[in-house]
Design a protein around this motif. Structure first.
Motif, PDB file in Angstrom:
ATOM      1  N   ASP A   1       0.829  -1.207   0.000  1.00 38.20           N
ATOM      2  CA  ASP A   1       0.000   0.000   0.000  1.00 38.20           C
ATOM      3  C   ASP A   1       0.862   1.255   0.000  1.00 38.20           C
ATOM      4  OD1 ASP A   1      -2.281  -1.571   0.050  1.00 38.20           O
ATOM      5  OD2 ASP A   1      -2.622  -1.304   2.201  1.00 38.20           O
ATOM      6  N   LYS A   2       1.911   1.267   0.822  1.00 41.99           N
ATOM      7  CA  LYS A   2       2.788   2.442   0.910  1.00 41.99           C
ATOM      8  C   LYS A   2       3.551   2.667  -0.394  1.00 41.99           C
ATOM      9  CE  LYS A   2       5.191   3.142   4.604  1.00 41.99           C
ATOM     10  NZ  LYS A   2       6.063   2.957   5.780  1.00 41.99           N
ATOM     11  N   THR A   3       4.059   1.603  -0.984  1.00 43.82           N
ATOM     12  CA  THR A   3       4.831   1.777  -2.204  1.00 43.82           C
ATOM     13  C   THR A   3       3.940   2.117  -3.397  1.00 43.82           C
ATOM     14  OG1 THR A   3       4.877  -0.614  -2.596  1.00 43.82           O
ATOM     15  CG2 THR A   3       6.758   0.338  -1.439  1.00 43.82           C
ATOM     16  N   VAL A   4       2.728   1.592  -3.420  1.00 46.11           N
ATOM     17  CA  VAL A   4       1.778   1.960  -4.475  1.00 46.11           C
ATOM     18  C   VAL A   4       1.423   3.437  -4.348  1.00 46.11           C
ATOM     19  CG1 VAL A   4      -0.606   1.661  -5.287  1.00 46.11           C
ATOM     20  CG2 VAL A   4       0.850  -0.335  -4.923  1.00 46.11           C
TER      21      VAL A   4
ATOM     22  N   ALA B   1       3.132   7.435 -11.630  1.00 50.15           N
ATOM     23  CA  ALA B   1       3.155   6.130 -12.302  1.00 50.15           C
ATOM     24  C   ALA B   1       1.729   5.771 -12.699  1.00 50.15           C
ATOM     25  CB  ALA B   1       3.733   5.061 -11.379  1.00 50.15           C
ATOM     26  N   SER B   2       1.571   5.120 -13.824  1.00 48.93           N
ATOM     27  CA  SER B   2       0.235   4.753 -14.291  1.00 48.93           C
ATOM     28  C   SER B   2      -0.283   3.516 -13.544  1.00 48.93           C
ATOM     29  CB  SER B   2       0.257   4.448 -15.786  1.00 48.93           C
ATOM     30  OG  SER B   2       0.914   3.214 -16.040  1.00 48.93           O
ATOM     31  N   GLY B   3      -1.592   3.372 -13.531  1.00 47.55           N
ATOM     32  CA  GLY B   3      -2.198   2.184 -12.926  1.00 47.55           C
ATOM     33  C   GLY B   3      -1.745   0.919 -13.626  1.00 47.55           C
ATOM     34  N   ALA B   4      -1.544   0.995 -14.943  1.00 49.00           N
ATOM     35  CA  ALA B   4      -1.072  -0.171 -15.696  1.00 49.00           C
ATOM     36  C   ALA B   4       0.337  -0.559 -15.267  1.00 49.00           C
ATOM     37  CB  ALA B   4      -1.110   0.123 -17.195  1.00 49.00           C
ATOM     38  N   ASP B   5       1.219   0.450 -15.097  1.00 48.91           N
ATOM     39  CA  ASP B   5       2.586   0.156 -14.662  1.00 48.91           C
ATOM     40  C   ASP B   5       2.620  -0.412 -13.253  1.00 48.91           C
ATOM     41  OD1 ASP B   5       3.695   0.964 -17.071  1.00 48.91           O
ATOM     42  OD2 ASP B   5       4.138   2.999 -16.360  1.00 48.91           O
ATOM     43  N   ILE B   6       1.807   0.156 -12.376  1.00 49.78           N
ATOM     44  CA  ILE B   6       1.750  -0.339 -10.992  1.00 49.78           C
ATOM     45  C   ILE B   6       1.213  -1.761 -10.968  1.00 49.78           C
ATOM     46  CG2 ILE B   6       0.624  -0.044  -8.750  1.00 49.78           C
ATOM     47  CD1 ILE B   6       0.748   3.032  -9.350  1.00 49.78           C
ATOM     48  N   GLY B   7       0.145  -2.006 -11.698  1.00 47.56           N
ATOM     49  CA  GLY B   7      -0.422  -3.352 -11.760  1.00 47.56           C
ATOM     50  C   GLY B   7       0.576  -4.360 -12.299  1.00 47.56           C
ATOM     51  N   ARG B   8       1.273  -3.977 -13.369  1.00 46.26           N
ATOM     52  CA  ARG B   8       2.272  -4.872 -13.968  1.00 46.26           C
ATOM     53  C   ARG B   8       3.374  -5.186 -12.956  1.00 46.26           C
ATOM     54  NH1 ARG B   8       1.986  -3.017 -18.603  1.00 46.26           N
ATOM     55  NH2 ARG B   8       3.131  -1.072 -18.250  1.00 46.26           N
TER      56      ARG B   8
ATOM     57  N   ILE C   1      -0.481  -7.870 -11.153  1.00 48.12           N
ATOM     58  CA  ILE C   1      -1.944  -7.882 -11.250  1.00 48.12           C
ATOM     59  C   ILE C   1      -2.375  -6.950 -12.373  1.00 48.12           C
ATOM     60  CG2 ILE C   1      -2.330  -8.489  -8.833  1.00 48.12           C
ATOM     61  CD1 ILE C   1      -2.874  -5.565  -8.229  1.00 48.12           C
ATOM     62  N   SER C   2      -3.621  -7.019 -12.769  1.00 49.92           N
ATOM     63  CA  SER C   2      -4.111  -6.159 -13.837  1.00 49.92           C
ATOM     64  C   SER C   2      -4.274  -4.720 -13.352  1.00 49.92           C
ATOM     65  CB  SER C   2      -5.465  -6.667 -14.350  1.00 49.92           C
ATOM     66  OG  SER C   2      -6.472  -6.456 -13.376  1.00 49.92           O
ATOM     67  N   ARG C   3      -4.328  -3.806 -14.304  1.00 50.76           N
ATOM     68  CA  ARG C   3      -4.554  -2.393 -13.981  1.00 50.76           C
ATOM     69  C   ARG C   3      -5.850  -2.247 -13.203  1.00 50.76           C
ATOM     70  NH1 ARG C   3      -8.118   0.816 -15.787  1.00 50.76           N
ATOM     71  NH2 ARG C   3      -8.647  -0.563 -17.490  1.00 50.76           N
ATOM     72  N   GLN C   4      -6.884  -2.963 -13.659  1.00 49.02           N
ATOM     73  CA  GLN C   4      -8.183  -2.883 -12.990  1.00 49.02           C
ATOM     74  C   GLN C   4      -8.096  -3.389 -11.556  1.00 49.02           C
ATOM     75  OE1 GLN C   4     -11.385  -4.824 -15.029  1.00 49.02           O
ATOM     76  NE2 GLN C   4     -12.869  -4.355 -13.449  1.00 49.02           N
ATOM     77  N   SER C   5      -7.417  -4.489 -11.336  1.00 49.52           N
ATOM     78  CA  SER C   5      -7.262  -5.017  -9.978  1.00 49.52           C
ATOM     79  C   SER C   5      -6.494  -4.039  -9.100  1.00 49.52           C
ATOM     80  CB  SER C   5      -6.542  -6.363  -9.999  1.00 49.52           C
ATOM     81  OG  SER C   5      -7.349  -7.345 -10.601  1.00 49.52           O
ATOM     82  N   ALA C   6      -5.470  -3.405  -9.673  1.00 48.54           N
ATOM     83  CA  ALA C   6      -4.692  -2.426  -8.916  1.00 48.54           C
ATOM     84  C   ALA C   6      -5.577  -1.253  -8.508  1.00 48.54           C
ATOM     85  CB  ALA C   6      -3.502  -1.937  -9.741  1.00 48.54           C
ATOM     86  N   GLN C   7      -6.411  -0.784  -9.441  1.00 47.03           N
ATOM     87  CA  GLN C   7      -7.304   0.342  -9.141  1.00 47.03           C
ATOM     88  C   GLN C   7      -8.352  -0.048  -8.092  1.00 47.03           C
ATOM     89  OE1 GLN C   7      -8.594   1.359 -13.089  1.00 47.03           O
ATOM     90  NE2 GLN C   7      -7.019   2.924 -13.300  1.00 47.03           N
ATOM     91  N   GLU C   8      -8.891  -1.267  -8.212  1.00 53.48           N
ATOM     92  CA  GLU C   8      -9.887  -1.728  -7.240  1.00 53.48           C
ATOM     93  C   GLU C   8      -9.272  -1.867  -5.857  1.00 53.48           C
ATOM     94  OE1 GLU C   8     -11.441  -5.322  -8.892  1.00 53.48           O
ATOM     95  OE2 GLU C   8     -12.590  -4.264 -10.418  1.00 53.48           O
ATOM     96  N   ARG C   9      -8.062  -2.375  -5.790  1.00 49.98           N
ATOM     97  CA  ARG C   9      -7.381  -2.513  -4.498  1.00 49.98           C
ATOM     98  C   ARG C   9      -7.187  -1.134  -3.864  1.00 49.98           C
ATOM     99  NH1 ARG C   9      -3.902  -5.790  -1.476  1.00 49.98           N
ATOM    100  NH2 ARG C   9      -2.324  -4.564  -0.397  1.00 49.98           N
ATOM    101  N   ARG C  10      -6.767  -0.174  -4.666  1.00 45.31           N
ATOM    102  CA  ARG C  10      -6.529   1.173  -4.178  1.00 45.31           C
ATOM    103  C   ARG C  10      -7.836   1.817  -3.715  1.00 45.31           C
ATOM    104  NH1 ARG C  10      -3.518   3.938  -1.337  1.00 45.31           N
ATOM    105  NH2 ARG C  10      -3.279   6.095  -1.894  1.00 45.31           N
ATOM    106  N   ALA C  11      -8.934   1.540  -4.416  1.00 44.55           N
ATOM    107  CA  ALA C  11     -10.233   2.123  -4.067  1.00 44.55           C
ATOM    108  C   ALA C  11     -10.731   1.608  -2.723  1.00 44.55           C
ATOM    109  CB  ALA C  11     -11.257   1.803  -5.145  1.00 44.55           C
ATOM    110  N   HIS C  12     -10.334   0.402  -2.337  1.00 44.07           N
ATOM    111  CA  HIS C  12     -10.784  -0.189  -1.079  1.00 44.07           C
ATOM    112  C   HIS C  12      -9.957   0.266   0.118  1.00 44.07           C
ATOM    113  CE1 HIS C  12     -12.756  -3.027  -3.865  1.00 44.07           C
ATOM    114  NE2 HIS C  12     -13.705  -2.919  -2.978  1.00 44.07           N
TER     115      HIS C  12
END
Length: 62
Positions: A28-31, A39-46, A50-61
């Protein structure tokens, strides 16, 4: 599979759960730091495997 008595297995479960919580907190801290540096959601997910969508959903929670 080798039989392990519950009294011997529980400390391992506790340790793994503690390590999981710590790793999740570090992620969470490094994201958050990566997002702050644009950094883009796609780069973070990669990077997280995990997928960009999963990364965004994790961040939203959080």
């Amino acid at each position: 599979m080798i039989h392990i008595a519950p009294s011997e297995a529980i400390p391992g479960v506790e340790a793994a759960a503690r390590e999981h919580r710590q790793a999740s907190h570090r992620l969470d801290k490094t994201v958050a730091a990566a997002k702050a540096s644009s950094a883009s959601g796609a780069d973070i997910g990669r990077a997280a495997g995990i997928s960009r969508q999963s990364a965004q959903e994790r961040r939203a929670h959080k």
